[in-house]
Scaffold this motif. Sequence first.
Motif, PDB file in Angstrom:
ATOM      1  N   LYS A  86       0.963  -1.465   0.245  1.00 48.80           N
ATOM      2  CA  LYS A  86       0.100   0.403  -0.272  1.00 48.80           C
ATOM      3  C   LYS A  86       0.879   1.013   0.164  1.00 48.80           C
ATOM      4  O   LYS A  86       1.095   2.423  -0.859  1.00 48.80           O
ATOM      5  CB  LYS A  86      -1.013  -0.101   1.458  1.00 48.80           C
ATOM      6  CG  LYS A  86      -1.806  -1.488   0.473  1.00 48.80           C
ATOM      7  CD  LYS A  86      -2.397  -0.987   2.648  1.00 48.80           C
ATOM      8  CE  LYS A  86      -1.483  -1.687   3.930  1.00 48.80           C
ATOM      9  NZ  LYS A  86      -1.053  -2.609   4.072  1.00 48.80           N
ATOM     10  N   SER A  87       1.558   1.046   0.573  1.00 45.16           N
ATOM     11  CA  SER A  87       2.616   2.590   1.136  1.00 45.16           C
ATOM     12  C   SER A  87       3.471   2.594  -0.110  1.00 45.16           C
ATOM     13  O   SER A  87       3.898   3.690  -1.051  1.00 45.16           O
ATOM     14  CB  SER A  87       3.566   2.163   2.138  1.00 45.16           C
ATOM     15  OG  SER A  87       3.112   1.928   3.718  1.00 45.16           O
ATOM     16  N   THR A  88       4.002   1.844  -0.867  1.00 45.10           N
ATOM     17  CA  THR A  88       4.647   2.176  -1.660  1.00 45.10           C
ATOM     18  C   THR A  88       4.015   2.394  -3.045  1.00 45.10           C
ATOM     19  O   THR A  88       5.135   3.142  -4.071  1.00 45.10           O
ATOM     20  CB  THR A  88       4.967   0.729  -1.984  1.00 45.10           C
ATOM     21  OG1 THR A  88       5.699  -0.361  -1.132  1.00 45.10           O
ATOM     22  CG2 THR A  88       5.831   0.231  -3.544  1.00 45.10           C
ATOM     23  N   PHE A 128       2.873  10.709   6.035  1.00 44.72           N
ATOM     24  CA  PHE A 128       3.536   9.475   5.932  1.00 44.72           C
ATOM     25  C   PHE A 128       3.253   9.157   6.984  1.00 44.72           C
ATOM     26  O   PHE A 128       2.906   9.147   8.221  1.00 44.72           O
ATOM     27  CB  PHE A 128       5.311   9.700   6.119  1.00 44.72           C
ATOM     28  CG  PHE A 128       6.172  10.521   4.680  1.00 44.72           C
ATOM     29  CD1 PHE A 128       6.339   9.571   3.531  1.00 44.72           C
ATOM     30  CD2 PHE A 128       5.925  11.919   4.631  1.00 44.72           C
ATOM     31  CE1 PHE A 128       6.562  10.473   2.965  1.00 44.72           C
ATOM     32  CE2 PHE A 128       6.175  12.730   3.253  1.00 44.72           C
ATOM     33  CZ  PHE A 128       6.886  11.769   2.601  1.00 44.72           C
ATOM     34  N   GLN A 129       3.155   7.327   7.069  1.00 45.23           N
ATOM     35  CA  GLN A 129       3.202   6.527   7.590  1.00 45.23           C
ATOM     36  C   GLN A 129       4.202   7.074   8.896  1.00 45.23           C
ATOM     37  O   GLN A 129       3.040   7.434  10.491  1.00 45.23           O
ATOM     38  CB  GLN A 129       3.214   5.117   7.122  1.00 45.23           C
ATOM     39  CG  GLN A 129       3.263   4.289   7.810  1.00 45.23           C
ATOM     40  CD  GLN A 129       2.778   2.461   7.495  1.00 45.23           C
ATOM     41  OE1 GLN A 129       3.499   2.576   6.845  1.00 45.23           O
ATOM     42  NE2 GLN A 129       2.487   1.962   7.791  1.00 45.23           N
ATOM     43  N   LYS A 130       5.280   6.939   9.160  1.00 44.02           N
ATOM     44  CA  LYS A 130       5.778   6.816  10.312  1.00 44.02           C
ATOM     45  C   LYS A 130       5.860   9.161  10.435  1.00 44.02           C
ATOM     46  O   LYS A 130       6.226   9.502   9.436  1.00 44.02           O
ATOM     47  CB  LYS A 130       7.561   7.075  10.440  1.00 44.02           C
ATOM     48  CG  LYS A 130       7.710   5.451  11.355  1.00 44.02           C
ATOM     49  CD  LYS A 130       9.396   4.985  11.168  1.00 44.02           C
ATOM     50  CE  LYS A 130       9.680   3.827  11.020  1.00 44.02           C
ATOM     51  NZ  LYS A 130      11.045   3.734  11.117  1.00 44.02           N
ATOM     52  N   MET A 184      -2.700   9.887   1.925  1.00 51.75           N
ATOM     53  CA  MET A 184      -2.278   9.846   3.415  1.00 51.75           C
ATOM     54  C   MET A 184      -2.198   8.853   3.486  1.00 51.75           C
ATOM     55  O   MET A 184      -2.843   7.563   3.924  1.00 51.75           O
ATOM     56  CB  MET A 184      -3.391  10.471   4.328  1.00 51.75           C
ATOM     57  CG  MET A 184      -4.201  11.602   4.245  1.00 51.75           C
ATOM     58  SD  MET A 184      -5.400  12.785   4.821  1.00 51.75           S
ATOM     59  CE  MET A 184      -4.963  12.921   6.142  1.00 51.75           C
ATOM     60  N   ASP A 185      -0.921   8.047   4.777  1.00 49.11           N
ATOM     61  CA  ASP A 185      -0.590   6.686   5.116  1.00 49.11           C
ATOM     62  C   ASP A 185      -1.030   6.365   6.865  1.00 49.11           C
ATOM     63  O   ASP A 185       0.220   6.912   7.375  1.00 49.11           O
ATOM     64  CB  ASP A 185       0.829   6.319   4.371  1.00 49.11           C
ATOM     65  CG  ASP A 185       1.339   5.453   4.081  1.00 49.11           C
ATOM     66  OD1 ASP A 185       0.377   4.504   4.471  1.00 49.11           O
ATOM     67  OD2 ASP A 185       2.725   4.673   3.600  1.00 49.11           O
ATOM     68  N   GLU A 186      -1.750   6.036   6.401  1.00 47.12           N
ATOM     69  CA  GLU A 186      -2.240   5.533   8.105  1.00 47.12           C
ATOM     70  C   GLU A 186      -2.534   6.765   9.065  1.00 47.12           C
ATOM     71  O   GLU A 186      -1.343   6.971   9.820  1.00 47.12           O
ATOM     72  CB  GLU A 186      -1.697   4.461   8.760  1.00 47.12           C
ATOM     73  CG  GLU A 186      -1.452   3.487   8.082  1.00 47.12           C
ATOM     74  CD  GLU A 186      -0.714   2.177   8.408  1.00 47.12           C
ATOM     75  OE1 GLU A 186      -1.339   1.745   9.577  1.00 47.12           O
ATOM     76  OE2 GLU A 186      -0.404   1.108   7.616  1.00 47.12           O
ATOM     77  N   PRO A 187      -3.263   7.556   8.586  1.00 53.64           N
ATOM     78  CA  PRO A 187      -2.853   9.365   9.636  1.00 53.64           C
ATOM     79  C   PRO A 187      -3.678   9.127  10.357  1.00 53.64           C
ATOM     80  O   PRO A 187      -3.180   9.771  11.477  1.00 53.64           O
ATOM     81  CB  PRO A 187      -4.175  10.147   8.405  1.00 53.64           C
ATOM     82  CG  PRO A 187      -4.909   8.995   8.012  1.00 53.64           C
ATOM     83  CD  PRO A 187      -4.475   7.722   7.075  1.00 53.64           C
ATOM     84  N   SER A 190       8.322  -2.580   5.510  1.00 53.23           N
ATOM     85  CA  SER A 190       6.897  -1.847   5.457  1.00 53.23           C
ATOM     86  C   SER A 190       6.616  -1.685   7.063  1.00 53.23           C
ATOM     87  O   SER A 190       7.218  -2.340   8.124  1.00 53.23           O
ATOM     88  CB  SER A 190       5.635  -2.519   4.886  1.00 53.23           C
ATOM     89  OG  SER A 190       5.184  -3.203   5.811  1.00 53.23           O
ATOM     90  N   GLY A 191       5.818   0.153   7.313  1.00 56.89           N
ATOM     91  CA  GLY A 191       5.465   0.028   8.516  1.00 56.89           C
ATOM     92  C   GLY A 191       4.962  -0.643   9.785  1.00 56.89           C
ATOM     93  O   GLY A 191       5.964  -0.924  10.697  1.00 56.89           O
ATOM     94  N   GLY A 192       4.217  -1.805   8.730  1.00 57.61           N
ATOM     95  CA  GLY A 192       3.833  -2.426   9.615  1.00 57.61           C
ATOM     96  C   GLY A 192       4.649  -3.358   9.942  1.00 57.61           C
ATOM     97  O   GLY A 192       4.368  -4.288  11.038  1.00 57.61           O
TER      98      GLY A 192
END
Lengths: 444, 486, 265, 265, 323
Positions: C56-58, C104-106, C185-188, D163-165
Amino acid sequence: MTLEATNTGSSLYRTDARTKRRNAAEKRFRFYGMATVAFGVLALLLLLGSILGSGLSAFRQTTMDLTVTLDEKVLDKKGARDPADLAKVTTVGYAKLLETALIQEVTEKGLAPAGMKPKDIAGLISKEAPAQLRNKVLAHPDLIGQTITFNVLANGRVDGFFKGRVTMESAALDSNISPEQLTLAQAMRDAGLMSMGFNLGFITAPDASELRPEAAGLGVAVLGSAYMMLIVLVLSLPIGVAASIYLEEFAPKNWITDLIEVNISNLAAVPSIVFGILGLAAFINFAGMPQSSPVVGGLVLTLMTLPRIIIPARAALKSVPPSIKDAALGVGASKMQTVFHHVLPLATPGILTGAIIGLAQALGETAPLLLIGMVAFVRDYPAAPPEGFFDPASAIPVQIYSWTQRADPAFTERASGAIIVLMIFLLVMNSLAVVLRRKFERRW
Amino acid sequence: MSLGILTLIVIALAGIGYVIGRRLALKKAGGDARRLHSLPGYYGQSVFLFTAVPALVVLGLWILVQPALIESRVSAHLTSADIPEGSSLSLVMSDVRRIAGGLDLIAAQGALSEDALTNMRADLSDIRGRLATVGVAVGDTIRPGVFEAAKTYRDMTAAGATAMSVLTLALALAGMAFALTRITAEFRARNVSETFVRWLLIGASLVAILTTVGIVLSLVFETVHFFRLYPLDKFFFSATWNPKFGGGSDLGILPLIWGTLYVSFIALFVAVPVGIFSAIYLAEYAPKKIRATAKPMLELLAGIPTIVYGLFALITVGPLLRDYFAAPLGLGSSSSSVLTAGLVMGIMLIPFVSSLSDDIINAVPQSLRDGSYGLGATQSETVKQVILPAALPGIVGAILLAASRAIGETMIVVLGAGAAAKMSLNPFEAMTTVTVKIVSQLTGDTEFASPETLVAFALGLTLFVFTLCLNVLALYIVRKYREQYE
Amino acid sequence: MNVMTRMENAVQASEIKISAKDVQVYYGASHAIKDVNIEILDKTVTAFIGPSGCGKSTFLRTLNRMNDTIDICRVEGEILLDGENIYDRKVDPVQLRAKVGMVFQKPNPFPKSIYDNVAYGPRIHGLTRSKAELDEIVESSLRKAALWNEVKDRIQEPGTGLSGGQQQRLCIARAVATSPEVLLMDEPCSALDPIATAQVEELIDELRENFSVVIVTHSMQQAARVSQRTAFFHLGNLVEFGDTTQIFTNPHDPRTESYITGRIG
Amino acid sequence: MNVMTRMENAVQASEIKISAKDVQVYYGASHAIKDVNIEILDKTVTAFIGPSGCGKSTFLRTLNRMNDTIDICRVEGEILLDGENIYDRKVDPVQLRAKVGMVFQKPNPFPKSIYDNVAYGPRIHGLTRSKAELDEIVESSLRKAALWNEVKDRIQEPGTGLSGGQQQRLCIARAVATSPEVLLMDEPCSALDPIATAQVEELIDELRENFSVVIVTHSMQQAARVSQRTAFFHLGNLVEFGDTTQIFTNPHDPRTESYITGRIG
Amino acid sequence: RDQVQSAGSSTVLPYATIVAEAFGENFDFPTPVVESGGSGAGRKKLCEGVGENTIDIANSSSRIKQSDIDLCAQNGVNEIMEVRFGYDGIVFASDIGGADFAFTPSDWYNAIAANVVKDGALVANTAKTWADVNAALPAQDILAFIPGTKHGTREVFDTKVLEAGCEATGALAKFVEAAGGDEKEGAKKCLDLRTDGVSVDIDGDYTETLSRIDANKNAIGVFGLSFYQNNTDKLKVATMDGIVPSTETIASGDYPVSRPLYFYVKKAHIGVIPGLKEYIEFFVSDDMAGPEGPLAAYGLVSDPELAKTQEMVAAETPMGPLN
Ligand SMILES: Nc1ncnc2c1ncn2[C@@H]1O[C@H](COP(=O)(O)OP(=O)(O)OP(=O)(O)O)[C@@H](O)[C@H]1O
Ligand SMILES: Nc1ncnc2c1ncn2[C@@H]1O[C@H](COP(=O)(O)OP(=O)(O)OP(=O)(O)O)[C@@H](O)[C@H]1O
Ligand SMILES: [Mg+2]
Ligand SMILES: [Mg+2]
């Protein structure tokens, strides 16, 4: 504020005015970067070019083959081959042998221009040659009485002639060489008596006096520098890294550590000659270590290099993100383990850069050595370590320094050649660090 | 037993202790390392340290203290008759030491037996000649009292050496035994050895302090000496630097300080922008291959002997600046100038700024770059507004290092800027720096005890204090500026 | 909630904003995204769901070329934004990213003050003419991200000193401040409590009025609540893509079904 | 789910593992934790809930002295682990942290291989005697964290390339590998999909058999699912602390009620 | 320690190395170590004490000073031998392509001194070209590279050129007059040089001067005779009082600018440091320091009284008090 997109509808293929401006700024910025790197590299190439241009010729040397009769009457009057007797014949005696040999050869072959004085013909031989011959004979007394072909150095100015440093015009003005001598040299070369070959002696032979630039070599200096760098490397890198680890990771943040910090920055600004003063006072006068020895040189250079390693090392340690330290501490690593397992490896590239630059400076430093007696004329090789650390020795930068001061222009070429050797020395030292650094480099 | 061998034995013992300690710890834990407080290696280390450190420390102390002790004992043997007119006890003692050393050598060479040495008498045999054969120089003929003292000295030294060996070895063994008895599964071996390492680290930081003390000590006496010969106020406040060979010199430091600042300023003016831009380019823009070659290449700039730079300044840059800038602008006709030296020195300093900053910039976390790019910042905006501020402390360190180097440089200044001490704003004029004058005053042909030579020490000390102030200032500024970033 | 009705309208009214064709992404040799074809509509919220590590993020990063910064990452295929291929030579990624913003996710706040973090985007894009205007943008963005009340007294303190959830909201505020056309939005809401989550969801809904939003989430509920279209990724493949209602009520692919009912991970 | 029955047993069987008395935490001048008194039981899962920025992470970090690393952070009061004050001079924070493990809010893998990330703890604590044993620990930890299947083929690749997770699960595996007595988990499932979340929750449940677990979460459901005791924080205060069932069904404090019903944030 | 160690003047250094090299070749002793670092530093090192870690010989381009002797005495170095082994000529030379110069000390004084006599009065020096100084000289801008004030050469330049010129031009008389008859004060004034850049102090060595002449073709530099002799293809030497400098004219005393060279030996080390005595004897032997020896070939003006020196060395006569 409403959520109105400022650039809705604009095409990506067409850059708007502001983006154009920003991109222009970007390009300019990038160009500055490239230009500055190019500037640095160009400056380097220019300097290297000039060094190579004037120094490469030092690696080649003109020699001549002489057929010498080792007359027993001259060399060993008693004929007993007693070493003590043999040693009594000085280089003056050998010089005569060589001169006669050359004059005879040249006149026989009819190479000498008419009316040339024998003394001038003899002048083509290096003053080093008799010593070479004497050493050979002393080592092999059985040669006495035989006729041998002996390869001897040609005079520095003859050598310079073949390297283009000396010309017929300059020789006409030069009190040390005449055009006739050069004509003769050329004739000898044409006749195959003189030739130019790789100059191993330049790297292995000891220094020579002003009268024989052709014989001067870097042997003692290379050894001295190697010994000193060994000491500097072994001492300054661990101590420097240890000190920076303490200051950056362990030391409580209070005025004492501030004091140490300022103090270290200040030490970096102390002129190197002052470290020489310190070395003279502390190591030679107080601790009684011998003059002119690599051990004192190494210690002085270590002290000088330390702050130059500590400052970048601290910056490198500081740049490791705290989340990594947290991670290690969180699994129960001690602070010491955290530092040595995680922080230090990540800071290694920066530490190595500091070391590269610090050691490069130490390798090329002359001023502090001036005061501890290493700027000296030393002809005997120091022994193997550890005793060798206490024998008198020279160093490559010292050799460069003293050669640039000498009157005979042949030494200029030697000095440049020595710089090339120094740079090779440096390259060898650096390449290991550079490889290591690349191995440790990573982004997170 | 020689010192080296003794040390080696102690270290070997400690090494054995390491192995035994490790084994013992494992045994105490029933072979299961998990039941130990620390990793087994740490138990070994603790034994190693207890064996080696006290023994070596005592050894070191003994070496320091023994001579003083013995000397005070021996000097009690000397009467006033043994001390010649115009000499002093310390001089005689140095003779005593030298003779004793010579006797050792004679014994070692087997030229004379111990008995013969004991019976030797100064008034009967030619001791000076004997000593000379083993390469020991004695200034004068040897008086009997001195010779007897030397013999006592020698005996005591020998006895001391034996005692030292015994004590050291005993301590090492005792330390090992003590450490081994302490080993239990709960013993906090890691803490012990880490505390030790910590002290090592502290020790390493103290080297810097000791160096400073050493520098100050080695400068301060001659400086005081200098100020006895030359008035303090003239040194600090006079604007003329004009030493003369035969005395009667003007030795005002102001023009030198001015020259130092001016040259360093120009050098940094070149090196800092070039260095920082190079660092940014290498770390952020350059393809890997270019970075991999350009960075070490730039680092070579720091390794080229300064004499090469000096000659480059003298032969190429100087005349160039003179012919194309100074002369047409009517600013002078000197081929050596502050500008020449500054420019060339700037080139030398590039790698100090570029390479060190490059590493720091490279260490800025990628997530910060991503954050900025994600907002539509260009690379240069990211660099200027996010990366450089984050890397600032390291970059400042690099610049300070470059500045330090600029202050300490001699050869480039000598050849590039000339040797004239002047206070002028014109960058095309020849000037000189404190460091250059330290070198030249120290190595000249004038007598050592003259103010012309001693001024080198005063210059060194003043420069030391001066840069110290600059550094305090720099620290203060960096702290103040950095606060908002941490 | 009137999600369903809103959704209907939305999907019909929207045009295609981004369309991806045969996108492949590789990390070195590993094939992280395989053959993805997707169309993201304007004025719509699209949710990406799928197990952790599915890409997903990719894929999200390919949409504004943030993967350019990863050396080993390689993208194939075409991604069109408003009909223009963003991987075209002529396209300036900077302009692209100004249009397509990202959270970003982080959370990655800059080591600057909270104010400067938010003001960063408007400043570089020259969105304001005066300090007052900038202040206003900063405040409204922080308000939108539901952070204003917590930080209004410490606006000049460093953003790195915030709590995890606060940092996440700061990053949202930072992205919103530049008013992008598309917001990725990556897991906002991953680090947010339910209330803050609700506020962010409200923000997303508000943004949808004018812009297009793509949101990665692990919460099916959230996906159902805020999105009109949902894409389900699995092992690098886009398994299913369609209206959120359809995906959650009547998935065509068995894998989708297993996932939303909690059987594959 | 048989959570309720399990819980009952658990709470009764447990002894006090950690007890905090009058704990205050300051960041410089700001008072982040105020007067917190709490008792964490052995063999129990305790959940910390509360709005973002209320001090959950801060308090969690006091429990294994991770706040020592923040210069400006200052702790007052007493925290007893098995009856011993962990802020006592004599206490070695290293030993403490070996006993009290931690999973951080932001995943922070070491820039090393996945294997080395997990093996790091066992190595420094000497938990294994052979490479085989270590391999086993690494594998079982990664399995527990539900990551093994995804990474088993790339175990020597850097952990930062996940990945983040996946990173989050890697950090869980890393913490689990050292078998701490108490495990502090700061939002361990925030970046995980439901399936992975379920697996981690299973792990937590498993850990509870022998150890004590403290988990920070924003998901009420998760708190209800996995924990036996719940603490609600608000603006630095511990508002309410009690059995999970009681907190969720019958909160004493109005603030707690508002929060769990979604009214204050 | 088994080799002789010496330190000191860089002017003496080349001679000392030539001797050391030959000594190492022909004797069974190791080659002596010759340090440079300046006469002052060399004498200081000599006087640091007796013993292995002090040097044996100090090379010096000027005579030892009372302060050095005092320091020696303080440190137990009571007997020093003073060995004068020859003379160093100092020449004025310019680029080979430039004009010819025939100087007198007065020309130099009038060119670079701060104050000169003009029309019977002391005025600040404003001469621009050499022709301004002396119409017989070329009309070339004055630019002189003179040794820095720490050089032994400078002392000679000061006394043999400037002071001589000062006296000859009558400036000395004026200075003394101005100083109220104080001869010493007046003489000091002679040494004040212009600060407008026409005379440049060179702190480095002759190679630096040569390089500077390379960069400034119209400059005149001060060199040692030996240096000049090795670079006759680049430099054109000027005459002084009409005399061309050479070993002969200097030895005969016709050429005025020269100075004696010395080395000082720590007597306590003789017989202790192997080869020391042999080395110093070899140094002053006719083979080395004689007019036909290699030192002379290199440019040393050999001492007409060398025989006396040899005698003194053989007898190990320590030096008496300075007069
Ligand atoms: N390093 C720090 N410096 C200054 N203030 C801090 C720091 N870390 C946290 N704070 C502040 O302390 C308060 C509590 O933060 P904490 O991280 O404990 O919150 P939290 O409950 O974990 O929130 P979240 O759910 O968002 O992670 C917040 O107001 C935060 O801004
Ligand atoms: N920088 C990288 N280098 C190598 N592989 C990577 C990198 N980033 C991600 N991957 C791999 O690519 C795959 C997809 O990763 P991605 O980050 O897109 O997952 P995701 O769907 O966002 O998962 P999560 O929900 O856990 O964030 C994963 O297998 C991951 O390990
Ligand atoms: Mg992801
Ligand atoms: Mg938190």
